[in-house]
Design a protein around this motif. Structure first.
Motif, PDB file in Angstrom:
ATOM      1  N   ILE A 325      57.626  52.835  37.596  1.00  0.00           N
ATOM      2  CA  ILE A 325      57.771  52.404  36.379  1.00  0.00           C
ATOM      3  C   ILE A 325      57.371  50.926  36.444  1.00  0.00           C
ATOM      4  O   ILE A 325      57.802  50.128  37.337  1.00  0.00           O
ATOM      5  N   VAL A 326      56.419  50.435  35.523  1.00  0.00           N
ATOM      6  CA  VAL A 326      55.943  49.048  35.489  1.00  0.00           C
ATOM      7  C   VAL A 326      56.053  48.906  34.109  1.00  0.00           C
ATOM      8  O   VAL A 326      55.556  49.261  33.103  1.00  0.00           O
ATOM      9  N   ALA A 327      56.991  47.562  33.585  1.00  0.00           N
ATOM     10  CA  ALA A 327      57.118  46.930  32.510  1.00  0.00           C
ATOM     11  C   ALA A 327      56.622  45.434  32.540  1.00  0.00           C
ATOM     12  O   ALA A 327      56.958  44.785  33.359  1.00  0.00           O
ATOM     13  N   GLY A 328      55.950  45.158  31.587  1.00  0.00           N
ATOM     14  CA  GLY A 328      55.332  43.939  31.206  1.00  0.00           C
ATOM     15  C   GLY A 328      54.126  43.646  30.366  1.00  0.00           C
ATOM     16  O   GLY A 328      54.048  44.608  29.397  1.00  0.00           O
ATOM     17  N   THR A 329      53.647  42.559  30.332  1.00  0.00           N
ATOM     18  CA  THR A 329      52.587  42.355  29.235  1.00  0.00           C
ATOM     19  C   THR A 329      51.517  43.172  29.890  1.00  0.00           C
ATOM     20  O   THR A 329      51.224  43.506  31.026  1.00  0.00           O
ATOM     21  N   PRO A 330      50.508  43.171  28.770  1.00  0.00           N
ATOM     22  CA  PRO A 330      49.058  43.874  29.327  1.00  0.00           C
ATOM     23  C   PRO A 330      48.545  43.215  30.539  1.00  0.00           C
ATOM     24  O   PRO A 330      47.894  44.106  31.421  1.00  0.00           O
ATOM     25  N   GLU A 331      48.816  42.006  30.812  1.00  0.00           N
ATOM     26  CA  GLU A 331      48.088  41.287  31.958  1.00  0.00           C
ATOM     27  C   GLU A 331      48.760  41.608  33.157  1.00  0.00           C
ATOM     28  O   GLU A 331      48.105  41.852  34.171  1.00  0.00           O
ATOM     29  N   GLN A 332      49.976  41.646  33.096  1.00  0.00           N
ATOM     30  CA  GLN A 332      50.871  41.880  34.162  1.00  0.00           C
ATOM     31  C   GLN A 332      50.627  43.395  34.447  1.00  0.00           C
ATOM     32  O   GLN A 332      50.763  43.703  35.809  1.00  0.00           O
ATOM     33  N   ILE A 333      50.672  44.412  33.714  1.00  0.00           N
ATOM     34  CA  ILE A 333      50.399  45.673  34.002  1.00  0.00           C
ATOM     35  C   ILE A 333      48.907  45.795  34.676  1.00  0.00           C
ATOM     36  O   ILE A 333      48.856  46.605  35.539  1.00  0.00           O
ATOM     37  N   ALA A 334      47.887  45.331  33.925  1.00  0.00           N
ATOM     38  CA  ALA A 334      46.611  45.035  34.581  1.00  0.00           C
ATOM     39  C   ALA A 334      46.666  44.548  35.822  1.00  0.00           C
ATOM     40  O   ALA A 334      45.919  45.198  36.879  1.00  0.00           O
ATOM     41  N   ASP A 335      47.481  43.606  36.325  1.00  0.00           N
ATOM     42  CA  ASP A 335      47.420  42.985  37.365  1.00  0.00           C
ATOM     43  C   ASP A 335      47.964  44.024  38.624  1.00  0.00           C
ATOM     44  O   ASP A 335      47.470  44.343  39.793  1.00  0.00           O
ATOM     45  N   ASP A 336      49.004  44.870  38.171  1.00  0.00           N
ATOM     46  CA  ASP A 336      49.527  45.805  38.957  1.00  0.00           C
ATOM     47  C   ASP A 336      48.514  47.037  39.507  1.00  0.00           C
ATOM     48  O   ASP A 336      48.328  47.259  40.453  1.00  0.00           O
ATOM     49  N   ILE A 337      48.033  47.317  38.398  1.00  0.00           N
ATOM     50  CA  ILE A 337      47.094  48.218  38.775  1.00  0.00           C
ATOM     51  C   ILE A 337      45.836  47.822  39.365  1.00  0.00           C
ATOM     52  O   ILE A 337      45.513  48.745  40.296  1.00  0.00           O
ATOM     53  N   GLU A 338      45.210  46.881  39.163  1.00  0.00           N
ATOM     54  CA  GLU A 338      44.195  46.238  39.975  1.00  0.00           C
ATOM     55  C   GLU A 338      44.715  45.859  41.546  1.00  0.00           C
ATOM     56  O   GLU A 338      44.039  46.283  42.468  1.00  0.00           O
ATOM     57  N   THR A 339      46.016  45.625  41.842  1.00  0.00           N
ATOM     58  CA  THR A 339      46.654  45.286  43.290  1.00  0.00           C
ATOM     59  C   THR A 339      46.494  46.719  43.917  1.00  0.00           C
ATOM     60  O   THR A 339      46.020  46.780  44.890  1.00  0.00           O
ATOM     61  N   TRP A 340      46.973  47.744  43.325  1.00  0.00           N
ATOM     62  CA  TRP A 340      46.948  49.200  44.190  1.00  0.00           C
ATOM     63  C   TRP A 340      45.502  49.509  44.247  1.00  0.00           C
ATOM     64  O   TRP A 340      45.141  50.051  45.134  1.00  0.00           O
ATOM     65  N   HIS A 341      44.764  49.409  43.183  1.00  0.00           N
ATOM     66  CA  HIS A 341      43.273  49.776  43.383  1.00  0.00           C
ATOM     67  C   HIS A 341      42.685  49.133  44.414  1.00  0.00           C
ATOM     68  O   HIS A 341      42.063  49.888  45.353  1.00  0.00           O
ATOM     69  N   ARG A 342      42.589  47.862  44.454  1.00  0.00           N
ATOM     70  CA  ARG A 342      41.990  47.006  45.514  1.00  0.00           C
ATOM     71  C   ARG A 342      42.516  47.134  46.993  1.00  0.00           C
ATOM     72  O   ARG A 342      41.774  46.921  47.985  1.00  0.00           O
ATOM     73  N   ALA A 343      43.900  47.501  46.962  1.00  0.00           N
ATOM     74  CA  ALA A 343      44.519  47.862  48.216  1.00  0.00           C
ATOM     75  C   ALA A 343      44.210  48.969  48.910  1.00  0.00           C
ATOM     76  O   ALA A 343      44.644  49.389  50.041  1.00  0.00           O
ATOM     77  N   GLY A 344      43.406  50.074  48.098  1.00  0.00           N
ATOM     78  CA  GLY A 344      43.233  51.390  48.580  1.00  0.00           C
ATOM     79  C   GLY A 344      44.354  52.393  48.537  1.00  0.00           C
ATOM     80  O   GLY A 344      44.440  53.223  49.268  1.00  0.00           O
ATOM     81  N   ALA A 345      45.250  52.161  47.576  1.00  0.00           N
ATOM     82  CA  ALA A 345      46.418  52.942  47.020  1.00  0.00           C
ATOM     83  C   ALA A 345      46.064  53.956  46.287  1.00  0.00           C
ATOM     84  O   ALA A 345      46.834  54.744  46.210  1.00  0.00           O
ATOM     85  N   ALA A 346      45.047  53.606  45.446  1.00  0.00           N
ATOM     86  CA  ALA A 346      44.904  54.489  44.371  1.00  0.00           C
ATOM     87  C   ALA A 346      43.431  54.301  43.782  1.00  0.00           C
ATOM     88  O   ALA A 346      42.688  53.258  43.763  1.00  0.00           O
ATOM     89  N   ASP A 347      42.876  55.566  43.473  1.00  0.00           N
ATOM     90  CA  ASP A 347      41.648  55.497  42.959  1.00  0.00           C
ATOM     91  C   ASP A 347      41.699  55.641  41.238  1.00  0.00           C
ATOM     92  O   ASP A 347      40.551  55.249  40.740  1.00  0.00           O
ATOM     93  N   GLY A 348      42.811  55.257  40.888  1.00  0.00           N
ATOM     94  CA  GLY A 348      43.179  55.279  39.484  1.00  0.00           C
ATOM     95  C   GLY A 348      44.606  55.690  39.154  1.00  0.00           C
ATOM     96  O   GLY A 348      45.430  55.962  40.314  1.00  0.00           O
ATOM     97  N   PHE A 349      44.661  56.171  38.024  1.00  0.00           N
ATOM     98  CA  PHE A 349      46.263  56.314  37.603  1.00  0.00           C
ATOM     99  C   PHE A 349      46.378  57.608  36.718  1.00  0.00           C
ATOM    100  O   PHE A 349      45.772  57.560  35.857  1.00  0.00           O
TER     101      PHE A 349
END
Length: 400
Positions: A325-349
């Motif tokens: 669960i990720v709670a936050g502003t659109p920018e914070q949620i986008a930060d989290d999504i980008e972090t996981w994607h660039r780290a090779g943990a996810a191709d998306g969600f």
């Protein structure tokens, strides 16, 4: 580019979502609930809508509305009201005949213009088994052995179609499984892999293991798309998102949360206080658990790492089954999504909004544009099939 689906899970993934102010608690009993969200998802250029399902009436219906309409029925209606969005539906490999499955799903893929994906599930739980005249559910390893055989038969039937053939070659095979048996099946037959993970490093290892496993089966690992589940709580400010999450926790029916957690762990929580942790002696190794070993593994890892009280654990899960669960502003949620994607943990969600439709409206209207501004998500569809959205080739082979 990221790949993003929306999971249209009745009133939302949170256990108290149907009680959220302004939400129609009976909305998921209407097909318009699903078609409206699907049209919104297509406007946002998402890869697909996803429908979970189980061939059983969940006894938790007394505490919250459950899934109410059969997925291929709903997806056929969505197909008629959309043009590009992918359509992923869950159908049990344990309790369906492969020939009937192949016809029903192949026809839906044809009439939708090549937009269908089958989420292969083995269906855990004794309630479903009783619905088919059995006294207990099949043993875990047997369910996955059957899933591999049934999937192969369905794919062969799709490939043999000469009339009403799929515009995308054949439907996409989707699979989710965090157990040893589940990971093997994902590597063998899955093209899109749904996962449940709370930890970035563990998610990286999981994705690498699935791709290595696919290579061992003679498949191209770069053609495997791994999509962890992500529950989102969007607010215009961090404080607003936090207040929304706190309200959802207050609205969570305690009896529902306890019953769902007990079902995931395969133990009784009767007599346990919210102020004490779950005793270690009640918990077995995940590979020895019945039911869904994926969610057992996720929940047990939280217990082992953080040692929460039962009450703290119920609130952390929010009745949502163990997805992050990720709670936050659109920018914070986008930060989290980008972090996981660039780290090779996810191709998306596979995105699971907190409340439907309002939580998805917030995600589509504010998080997706932020991801587009960062160059991480498409602004237009390049093709018209689910395979084209996912960057998958037509007629990918599935080893027997």
């Amino acid at each position: 580019m990221l790949h993003i689906n929306v999971n249209i899970l009745n009133a939302g993934v949170f256990g108290g979502s149907w009680r959220f102010p302004g939400t129609d608690p009976a909305g998921s009993f209407t097909v318009e609930h699903y078609t409206a969200i699907a049209r919104k998802a297509e406007q946002a250029r998402l890869d697909a809508v996803f429908l979970a399902d189980g061939p059983v009436l969940d006894p938790g219906i007394r505490h919250r509305p459950g899934q109410n309409l059969e997925p291929t029925t709903v997806l056929a209606r969505i197909a008629a009201q959309t043009e590009r969005i992918g359509l992923i539906g869950t159908l049990s490999s344990s309790y369906n005949d492969p020939a009937e499955l192949a016809r029903r799903t192949g026809d839906l893929d044809f009439v939708s213009g090549g937009r269908f994906g089958w989420n292969v599930v083995t269906t855990a739980g004794p309630a479903a088994a009783r619905n088919f005249g059995r006294t207990s559910e099949p043993e875990h390893a047997f369910r996955y052995q059957r899933a591999a055989v049934v999937t192969g038969q369905v794919v062969d039937a799709w490939k043999s179609r000469r009339e009403l053939a799929s515009p995308q070659g054949r439907p996409v095979v989707v699979q989710a499984g965090g157990s040893t048996d589940g990971r093997r099946l994902a590597s063998q037959v899955g093209e899109v892999i749904f996962s449940a993970d709370q930890d970035l490093e563990h998610a990286r290892r999981f994705r690498a293991e699935i791709r290595d496993g696919a290579a061992a089966f003679g498949r191209r690992p770069e053609e495997i798309v791994v999509l962890p589940g992500l529950s989102t709580v969007v607010g215009s400010t961090e404080a607003e998102a936090r207040a929304r999450r706190e309200l959802l926790d207050e609205l969570l029916p305690d009896a529902y949360a306890r019953r769902r957690l007990a079902g995931q762990l395969g133990i009784s929580l009767d007599g346990l206080s919210d102020d004490e942790p779950i005793p270690d002696e009640l918990l077995v190794d995940p590979d020895e658990a019945g039911g869904s070993q994926t969610f057992y593994r996720v929940v047990k890892s939280i217990i082992d790492r953080d040692r929460p009280t039962l009450g703290q654990l119920l609130k952390r899960l929010s009745g949502g089954g163990g997805h992050r669960i990720v709670a936050g502003t659109p920018e914070q949620i986008a930060d989290d999504i980008e972090t996981w994607h660039r780290a090779g943990a996810a191709d998306g969600f596979n995105v699971m909004p907190d409340v439907l439709p309002s939580g998805f409206d917030d995600f589509a209207d504010h998080v997706i544009p932020e991801l587009q501004r960062r160059g991480l998500f498409r602004t237009e569809y390049e093709g018209a099939t689910l395979r084209s959205h996912l960057g998958l080739p037509a007629n990918q082979e599935v080893p027997s």
